[in-house]
Motif scaffolding. Sequence first.
Motif, PDB file in Angstrom:
ATOM      1  N   PRO A  19       0.816  -1.288  -0.461  1.00 43.84           N
ATOM      2  CA  PRO A  19       0.394   0.339  -0.163  1.00 43.84           C
ATOM      3  C   PRO A  19       1.512   0.898  -0.107  1.00 43.84           C
ATOM      4  O   PRO A  19       2.043   1.298   1.139  1.00 43.84           O
ATOM      5  N   GLY A  20       0.866   2.087  -1.007  1.00 42.95           N
ATOM      6  CA  GLY A  20       1.698   3.403  -0.827  1.00 42.95           C
ATOM      7  C   GLY A  20       2.334   3.834  -1.933  1.00 42.95           C
ATOM      8  O   GLY A  20       2.698   4.827  -1.802  1.00 42.95           O
ATOM      9  N   LEU A  21       1.934   2.384  -2.651  1.00 43.53           N
ATOM     10  CA  LEU A  21       3.063   2.581  -3.729  1.00 43.53           C
ATOM     11  C   LEU A  21       2.478   3.210  -5.365  1.00 43.53           C
ATOM     12  O   LEU A  21       1.320   2.322  -5.422  1.00 43.53           O
ATOM     13  N   ALA A  46      -3.529  -3.835  -7.502  1.00 41.09           N
ATOM     14  CA  ALA A  46      -3.919  -3.093  -7.842  1.00 41.09           C
ATOM     15  C   ALA A  46      -5.752  -2.435  -7.328  1.00 41.09           C
ATOM     16  O   ALA A  46      -5.832  -3.897  -7.533  1.00 41.09           O
ATOM     17  N   ASP A  47      -5.530  -1.668  -6.363  1.00 37.83           N
ATOM     18  CA  ASP A  47      -6.919  -0.911  -5.486  1.00 37.83           C
ATOM     19  C   ASP A  47      -7.217   0.272  -6.334  1.00 37.83           C
ATOM     20  O   ASP A  47      -8.523   0.206  -6.497  1.00 37.83           O
ATOM     21  N   VAL A  48      -5.992   0.377  -7.204  1.00 38.74           N
ATOM     22  CA  VAL A  48      -6.888   1.712  -7.766  1.00 38.74           C
ATOM     23  C   VAL A  48      -6.227   1.641  -9.541  1.00 38.74           C
ATOM     24  O   VAL A  48      -5.234   1.764  -9.533  1.00 38.74           O
ATOM     25  N   GLY A  97      -3.046   4.919   1.023  1.00 36.20           N
ATOM     26  CA  GLY A  97      -2.996   3.929   1.351  1.00 36.20           C
ATOM     27  C   GLY A  97      -2.864   3.199   0.215  1.00 36.20           C
ATOM     28  O   GLY A  97      -3.294   1.450   0.641  1.00 36.20           O
ATOM     29  N   LYS A  98      -3.247   3.396  -0.470  1.00 35.98           N
ATOM     30  CA  LYS A  98      -3.519   2.710  -1.582  1.00 35.98           C
ATOM     31  C   LYS A  98      -2.751   1.779  -2.090  1.00 35.98           C
ATOM     32  O   LYS A  98      -1.086   3.280  -2.502  1.00 35.98           O
ATOM     33  N   ARG A  99      -2.519   0.559  -2.989  1.00 40.02           N
ATOM     34  CA  ARG A  99      -1.611   0.630  -4.244  1.00 40.02           C
ATOM     35  C   ARG A  99      -2.132   0.407  -5.266  1.00 40.02           C
ATOM     36  O   ARG A  99      -3.219   1.205  -6.357  1.00 40.02           O
ATOM     37  N   VAL A 100      -1.464   1.925  -6.251  1.00 41.98           N
ATOM     38  CA  VAL A 100      -2.116   2.189  -7.565  1.00 41.98           C
ATOM     39  C   VAL A 100      -1.174   2.007  -8.247  1.00 41.98           C
ATOM     40  O   VAL A 100      -0.139   2.552  -8.264  1.00 41.98           O
ATOM     41  N   LEU A 101      -1.734   1.803  -9.231  1.00 42.91           N
ATOM     42  CA  LEU A 101      -1.254   1.067 -11.080  1.00 42.91           C
ATOM     43  C   LEU A 101      -1.995   2.098 -11.774  1.00 42.91           C
ATOM     44  O   LEU A 101      -2.793   3.048 -12.146  1.00 42.91           O
ATOM     45  N   ARG A 102      -0.892   2.522 -11.638  1.00 46.57           N
ATOM     46  CA  ARG A 102      -1.055   4.064 -13.489  1.00 46.57           C
ATOM     47  C   ARG A 102      -0.752   3.203 -14.348  1.00 46.57           C
ATOM     48  O   ARG A 102       0.845   2.882 -14.504  1.00 46.57           O
ATOM     49  N   LEU A 103      -0.956   2.872 -15.030  1.00 41.97           N
ATOM     50  CA  LEU A 103      -1.472   1.901 -16.126  1.00 41.97           C
ATOM     51  C   LEU A 103      -0.906   2.758 -18.040  1.00 41.97           C
ATOM     52  O   LEU A 103      -2.496   3.644 -17.886  1.00 41.97           O
ATOM     53  N   LYS A 104      -0.297   2.873 -18.609  1.00 35.13           N
ATOM     54  CA  LYS A 104       0.551   3.705 -19.873  1.00 35.13           C
ATOM     55  C   LYS A 104      -0.049   3.194 -21.033  1.00 35.13           C
ATOM     56  O   LYS A 104       0.616   1.287 -20.963  1.00 35.13           O
ATOM     57  N   GLY A 105      -0.678   3.806 -22.450  1.00 30.71           N
ATOM     58  CA  GLY A 105      -0.157   2.727 -23.440  1.00 30.71           C
ATOM     59  C   GLY A 105       1.258   2.689 -23.634  1.00 30.71           C
ATOM     60  O   GLY A 105       1.941   3.998 -22.967  1.00 30.71           O
ATOM     61  N   GLY A 106       1.666   1.658 -24.592  1.00 28.00           N
ATOM     62  CA  GLY A 106       2.994   1.676 -24.967  1.00 28.00           C
ATOM     63  C   GLY A 106       4.207   1.191 -23.747  1.00 28.00           C
ATOM     64  O   GLY A 106       3.593   0.681 -23.127  1.00 28.00           O
ATOM     65  N   ASP A 107       5.220   2.367 -23.968  1.00 26.75           N
ATOM     66  CA  ASP A 107       5.781   2.225 -23.195  1.00 26.75           C
ATOM     67  C   ASP A 107       6.072   3.212 -22.418  1.00 26.75           C
ATOM     68  O   ASP A 107       5.585   4.491 -21.998  1.00 26.75           O
ATOM     69  N   PRO A 108       5.518   3.964 -20.570  1.00 25.31           N
ATOM     70  CA  PRO A 108       5.662   4.588 -20.323  1.00 25.31           C
ATOM     71  C   PRO A 108       6.513   5.456 -20.272  1.00 25.31           C
ATOM     72  O   PRO A 108       6.640   7.266 -20.011  1.00 25.31           O
TER      73      PRO A 108
END
Length: 286
Positions: A19-21, A46-48, A97-108
């Motif tokens: 959590p928190g990452l 992921a939480d979010v 305190g969320k497990r945050v997934l930043r999902l981006k197209g291609g390569d970030p």
Amino acid sequence: MTDDTPPPLPDHDWPDFPPGLVWLVGAGPGDPGLMTLQGLHALRLADVIVHDALVNPRILDWRQADATVEYAGKRGGKPSAKQRDISLRLIELARAGKRVLRLKGGDPFVFGRGGEEAQALVQAGVPIRLTPGISAGIGGLAYAGIPVTHRDVNQAVTFVTGHDQSGLTPSALDWQALAKGSPVIVIYMAMKHLAQITGELLVAGRDGAEPVAIVSNATLPQMRVLETTLARATEDAAAHGMEAPAIVCLGRVVALRQVIDWMGQLGGAPVRCLDPLGTGDPRQVS
């Protein structure tokens, strides 16, 4: 485990997702099968999930059932979230305190603003992890049957963006140097300024008959490929309705597609081939 819970991934030393990452993950150019296993691992914990416009919605089906999904797409000419607001939202979620997934197209980290978001997170004291993805400038062209390098054709390739932060063609690019120094040029986000970009390259000395490919919706079922020439690219793109998102490739490697069009050989999505070698003989193929 409920009936709709996907089976676990094979045993492996998968990274922790505390959590928190904030975990920045590249989802690839569109085909869900091009998502990495590590990215899938992150998605299922992921939480979010905060995702871009170019992330295939089918990938989101692999998330855990109670995960929250937030859209943060940025598309040229359309109402879009501001980059600063996206970064602040990621920080806010991580601090909650969320497990945050930043999902981006291609390569970030390839014209994806991943570096900007990573900087903002680190400066805010938020821990991050990065999983790269397949960039459209490589994977998308591969689906079109175009190798970005081939030892009989080129020993270098240059990747450029078609617009800068202002939305204009990047003024910092030295088109003369690019035209003379790179046998193959791959251009992201070029459609809006295609006329200006091709004009700059022609003025810089590139041959108007040089092959160009425009790959729209790369790796997706609706993928279309236009083969043309540098001198005709803008006119042909308009005539055949080529639209963003698209990758533009200039160089002799484009001609190799006539041999390596593996999707066409497998009966894939129809494509249009328009006089790639400047012979004056347009034709349509599948």
